[in-house]
Design a protein around this motif. Structure first.
Motif, PDB file in Angstrom:
ATOM      1  N   ASN A  95     105.768-109.222  66.088  1.00  0.00           N
ATOM      2  CA  ASN A  95     105.982-110.265  67.100  1.00  0.00           C
ATOM      3  C   ASN A  95     106.698-109.739  68.341  1.00  0.00           C
ATOM      4  OD1 ASN A  95     104.790-112.012  65.313  1.00  0.00           O
ATOM      5  ND2 ASN A  95     106.729-112.818  64.521  1.00  0.00           N
ATOM      6  N   HIS A  96     107.482-108.704  68.145  1.00  0.00           N
ATOM      7  CA  HIS A  96     108.242-108.175  69.286  1.00  0.00           C
ATOM      8  C   HIS A  96     107.434-107.211  70.153  1.00  0.00           C
ATOM      9  CE1 HIS A  96     112.156-109.005  66.866  1.00  0.00           C
ATOM     10  NE2 HIS A  96     111.759-110.074  67.546  1.00  0.00           N
ATOM     11  N   LEU A  97     106.212-106.937  69.751  1.00  0.00           N
ATOM     12  CA  LEU A  97     105.432-105.928  70.480  1.00  0.00           C
ATOM     13  C   LEU A  97     105.295-106.260  71.959  1.00  0.00           C
ATOM     14  CD1 LEU A  97     102.543-105.034  68.000  1.00  0.00           C
ATOM     15  CD2 LEU A  97     104.525-103.654  68.626  1.00  0.00           C
ATOM     16  N   ALA A  98     105.076-107.536  72.224  1.00  0.00           N
ATOM     17  CA  ALA A  98     104.863-107.936  73.616  1.00  0.00           C
ATOM     18  C   ALA A  98     106.042-107.540  74.503  1.00  0.00           C
ATOM     19  CB  ALA A  98     104.620-109.430  73.693  1.00  0.00           C
ATOM     20  N   SER A  99     107.241-107.735  73.963  1.00  0.00           N
ATOM     21  CA  SER A  99     108.413-107.428  74.785  1.00  0.00           C
ATOM     22  C   SER A  99     108.556-105.918  74.981  1.00  0.00           C
ATOM     23  CB  SER A  99     109.666-108.032  74.160  1.00  0.00           C
ATOM     24  OG  SER A  99     110.440-107.062  73.520  1.00  0.00           O
ATOM     25  N   TRP A 100     108.158-105.149  73.973  1.00  0.00           N
ATOM     26  CA  TRP A 100     108.189-103.690  74.132  1.00  0.00           C
ATOM     27  C   TRP A 100     107.185-103.244  75.192  1.00  0.00           C
ATOM     28  CZ3 TRP A 100     111.867-100.638  72.715  1.00  0.00           C
ATOM     29  CH2 TRP A 100     112.653-100.958  71.590  1.00  0.00           C
ATOM     30  N   LEU A 101     106.047-103.893  75.126  1.00  0.00           N
ATOM     31  CA  LEU A 101     104.987-103.530  76.043  1.00  0.00           C
ATOM     32  C   LEU A 101     105.391-103.861  77.479  1.00  0.00           C
ATOM     33  CD1 LEU A 101     102.373-102.227  75.354  1.00  0.00           C
ATOM     34  CD2 LEU A 101     101.247-104.446  75.387  1.00  0.00           C
ATOM     35  N   GLU A 102     106.049-104.977  77.590  1.00  0.00           N
ATOM     36  CA  GLU A 102     106.508-105.390  78.913  1.00  0.00           C
ATOM     37  C   GLU A 102     107.475-104.349  79.482  1.00  0.00           C
ATOM     38  OE1 GLU A 102     109.131-109.006  80.632  1.00  0.00           O
ATOM     39  OE2 GLU A 102     107.849-109.458  78.903  1.00  0.00           O
ATOM     40  N   ASP A 103     108.381-103.917  78.601  1.00  0.00           N
ATOM     41  CA  ASP A 103     109.329-102.867  78.987  1.00  0.00           C
ATOM     42  C   ASP A 103     108.593-101.615  79.452  1.00  0.00           C
ATOM     43  OD1 ASP A 103     111.812-103.901  78.723  1.00  0.00           O
ATOM     44  OD2 ASP A 103     112.485-102.408  77.247  1.00  0.00           O
ATOM     45  N   ALA A 104     107.601-101.245  78.655  1.00  0.00           N
ATOM     46  CA  ALA A 104     106.865-100.015  78.942  1.00  0.00           C
ATOM     47  C   ALA A 104     106.120-100.132  80.269  1.00  0.00           C
ATOM     48  CB  ALA A 104     105.887 -99.713  77.815  1.00  0.00           C
ATOM     49  N   ARG A 105     105.472-101.259  80.451  1.00  0.00           N
ATOM     50  CA  ARG A 105     104.716-101.450  81.684  1.00  0.00           C
ATOM     51  C   ARG A 105     105.627-101.435  82.911  1.00  0.00           C
ATOM     52  NH1 ARG A 105     100.024-100.704  79.510  1.00  0.00           N
ATOM     53  NH2 ARG A 105      98.933-102.377  78.435  1.00  0.00           N
ATOM     54  N   GLN A 106     106.797-101.972  82.693  1.00  0.00           N
ATOM     55  CA  GLN A 106     107.716-102.091  83.814  1.00  0.00           C
ATOM     56  C   GLN A 106     108.359-100.758  84.191  1.00  0.00           C
ATOM     57  OE1 GLN A 106     110.288-105.361  83.080  1.00  0.00           O
ATOM     58  NE2 GLN A 106     111.142-105.377  85.148  1.00  0.00           N
ATOM     59  N   HIS A 107     108.635 -99.955  83.187  1.00  0.00           N
ATOM     60  CA  HIS A 107     109.424 -98.754  83.465  1.00  0.00           C
ATOM     61  C   HIS A 107     108.641 -97.456  83.421  1.00  0.00           C
ATOM     62  CE1 HIS A 107     112.469-101.754  82.325  1.00  0.00           C
ATOM     63  NE2 HIS A 107     113.157-101.170  83.282  1.00  0.00           N
ATOM     64  N   ALA A 108     107.437 -97.496  82.852  1.00  0.00           N
ATOM     65  CA  ALA A 108     106.678 -96.255  82.752  1.00  0.00           C
ATOM     66  C   ALA A 108     105.690 -96.188  83.909  1.00  0.00           C
ATOM     67  CB  ALA A 108     105.939 -96.209  81.426  1.00  0.00           C
ATOM     68  N   ASN A 109     105.085 -95.016  84.085  1.00  0.00           N
ATOM     69  CA  ASN A 109     104.056 -94.959  85.108  1.00  0.00           C
ATOM     70  C   ASN A 109     102.785 -95.622  84.572  1.00  0.00           C
ATOM     71  OD1 ASN A 109     101.912 -92.911  84.279  1.00  0.00           O
ATOM     72  ND2 ASN A 109     103.815 -91.777  83.893  1.00  0.00           N
ATOM     73  N   ALA A 110     101.983 -96.123  85.464  1.00  0.00           N
ATOM     74  CA  ALA A 110     100.868 -96.992  85.077  1.00  0.00           C
ATOM     75  C   ALA A 110      99.834 -96.265  84.218  1.00  0.00           C
ATOM     76  CB  ALA A 110     100.201 -97.561  86.323  1.00  0.00           C
ATOM     77  N   ASN A 111      99.758 -94.967  84.326  1.00  0.00           N
ATOM     78  CA  ASN A 111      98.739 -94.234  83.585  1.00  0.00           C
ATOM     79  C   ASN A 111      99.204 -93.747  82.220  1.00  0.00           C
ATOM     80  OD1 ASN A 111      96.601 -94.342  85.479  1.00  0.00           O
ATOM     81  ND2 ASN A 111      97.784 -92.938  86.769  1.00  0.00           N
TER      82      ASN A 111
END
Lengths: 211, 359
Positions: A95-111
């Motif tokens: 269930n927490h995956l979405a929040s991790w993904l959000e973190d990743a999208r926000q802080h990592a490079n798009a590729n």
């Protein structure tokens, strides 16, 4: 040891899903049933071969607990690949995956290449998240998906190598500017013809693609 | 296992052979030293040679000491000894296994008597204790536990107040445990007849359930911030996390893991302490790694218990103070100090060593 490329990975996911165990299985080929908990960030590395080129994977293993998020966030930047891990026996980690993904999208490079891993698939009798759900989530968010077991080593190599293959393909396709290290990719001496390159046979062919 | 079980520090005598020698001195050099320690353990129980490697901290202290020493005669003696110690440390490169161990043993012995003397004073000289402790504490006789308690500010420097302070904080802790660790059913339960109706409710399926008044806020589905239930459920999450982490707190040590009733008791005590801390500090809550900090403290202090449940009550406040200290010193929450405070984590290395030897 020389390498053609160095890829930087980050492993993320809730606490206790087996991030460190996956790393240990990949780097040391062993399993530790009770792993010490990760405080802050730990680190592992292994060489793999891809397309006859030696590639070094530098893997940053993060702490899963919410309190460490502010620390782990600073490791997204400059990662070429991410392993997002959940535990198939604990629903909340899925269930927490979405929040991790959000973190990743926000802080990592798009590729950044993200692989979703449903860990502990050896514990099928305690399964709380079906394979289909995992697949579905990955599909929706454009992630590579596989279920793995750090205990039996099932799919562990595959997960890391598939990530590398995807990154490698992206390099071939010219998605990354490999001279810019903020993408988490570093061109090594093994990859360009030069005085140190003679030591491994792959180097001579590696030169062409990454200049 | 607990050779150092003593009631009062002044009873601490040299009845306990100091098998560990000056192992304590290895505080900072943990990584390099582990190999050396491993081989030492294999060689058996008589660990007479200990390499005082990597004494950065200790050296620093010694230099400090040099700069402001000898105003006081009694300190002068300590000063001499510390200088001796430094000399022996200087030799370590060339002569690791010979005279150093003997000298180290002497230093440890002297340190022990210094400490015993210090603890027997009516008013303990904190500065002096700090200096002695700065180069490592000798094992046995509960000296380390007592020193930690004083240095952490858990025990006052005045000996006469110890007994009162101990019983006070034990009472305080027991009360906190009652208030904060019991389930809301007990808290919201009216004292008399309602309690029996609660218990009967499940058995008595045929009859109508007895109802009881419940305040607007305090029911299990309440979203109100003040609801005891809401807080209770929030804290179950923390408790679950703590439980999971306690399973992986030094799993290689019988002291903390396994199914023995002793290790279960230790885990229960750690759980209470961590949970209580989380509840008392809602802004910090439980952060992974606290268990790692608590582990050596509980280990060291349980060698100094004088009653069975003292492990629970006695040390809660010490560990709380450690965290308050860490927080105060870094200002940015608990994460940073937990990541960066090498000194703190080397305590863990300490007690791994002690444990291996004691068993």
């Amino acid at each position: 040891m020389s390498y053609a490329y160095l890829f930087k990975y980050i492993i993320i996911g809730d606490t206790g899903v087996g991030k460190s165990c996956l790393l240990l299985q990949f780097t040391d080929k062993r399993f530790q049933p009770v792993h010490d908990l990760t405080i802050g960030v730990e680190f592992g590395a292994r060489m793999i071969t891809m397309d006859n080129k030696p590639i070094k994977l530098q893997i940053w293993d993060t702490a899963g607990q919410e309190s460490f998020r502010s620390i782990t966030r600073s490791y997204y930047r400059g990662a070429a690949g991410a392993l997002l891990v959940y535990d198939i026996t604990r629903r909340e980690t899925f269930n927490h995956l979405a929040s991790w993904l959000e973190d990743a999208r926000q802080h990592a490079n798009a590729n950044m290449t993200i692989v979703l891993i449903g860990n502990k698939c050896d514990l099928a009798h305690r399964r709380a998240v079906s394979t289909e759900e995992g697949e579905q989530f990955a599909k929706e968010h454009g992630l590579i998906f596989m279920e793995a077991s750090a205990k039996t080593a099932q799919n562990v190599e595959e997960a890391f190598i598939k990530t590398a293959a995807t990154i490698y393909k992206k390099i071939q396709d010219g998605v990354f500017d490999v001279s810019n290290e903020s993408y988490g990719i570093k061109v090594g001496y093994g990859g360009i013809p030069g005085p140190s390159g003679g030591r491994d046979g792959s180097s001579s062919q590696a030169g062409g693609c990454c200049s | 296992m607990f050779r150092g079980k003593l009631k009062l520090p002044d009873k601490a005598r040299r009845g306990f052979p100091d098998r560990l020698g000056s192992l304590v001195a290895g505080l900072e050099g943990k990584e390099d030293d582990m190999g050396a320690y491993d081989s030492l353990f294999e060689s058996g129980e008589e660990l007479d040679i200990i390499l005082p490697n990597g004494l950065d901290l200790a050296k620093e202290r010694d230099y400090d000491f040099e700069s402001d020493h000898c105003d006081d005669d009694s300190v002068g003696g300590v000063c001499e000894r510390l200088r001796d110690r430094e000399d022996t440390m200087g030799q370590k490169g060339s002569d690791k296994h010979g005279s150093v161990s003997v000298l180290e043993a002497i230093v440890a012995d002297e340190k022990r008597s210094d400490l015993e003397y210090e603890f027997s004073q009516k008013e303990i000289n904190l500065e002096k204790l700090r200096r002695i402790a700065g180069t490592g504490l000798p094992d046995g006789g509960g000296l380390r536990a007592t020193a930690w308690k004083i240095l952490l500010g858990y025990l006052p420097t005045s000996r006469d107040l110890w007994e009162k302070e101990l019983s006070d904080s034990r009472q305080k802790y027991t009360k906190l445990k009652e208030e904060l660790l019991s389930s809301p059913t007990e808290l919201t339960k009216p004292p008399d007849d309602a309690s029996t109706s609660d218990e009967n409710a499940e058995d008595d399926v045929a009859g109508p359930l007895k109802r009881r008044e419940i305040s607007h806020e305090d029911h299990p589905l309440s979203d109100g911030k003040a609801s005891a239930w809401r807080q209770y459920f929030q804290h179950t999450e923390i408790a679950e996390q703590i439980d999971r982490d306690l399973q992986r707190t030094h799993p290689e040590m019988k002291f903390f893991s396994g199914d023995s009733s002793f290790s279960k008791k230790i885990k229960e005590a750690m759980r209470n302490i961590l949970l209580l801390f989380a509840k008392l500090n809602p802004a910090i809550r439980y952060v992974q790694g606290m268990n790692e900090v608590l582990a050596p403290i509980i280990y060291v202090f349980s060698t100094d218990t004088d009653e069975d449940n003292a492990v629970c009550s006695n040390f809660c406040f010490s560990v709380l103070k450690v965290f308050v200290f860490l927080k105060a010193n870094h200002g940015s929450g608990i994460q940073k100090p937990l990541c960066h405070s090498q000194t703190f984590f080397s305590f863990c290395i300490f007690f791994i060593i002690f444990y291996s030897v004691e068993n």
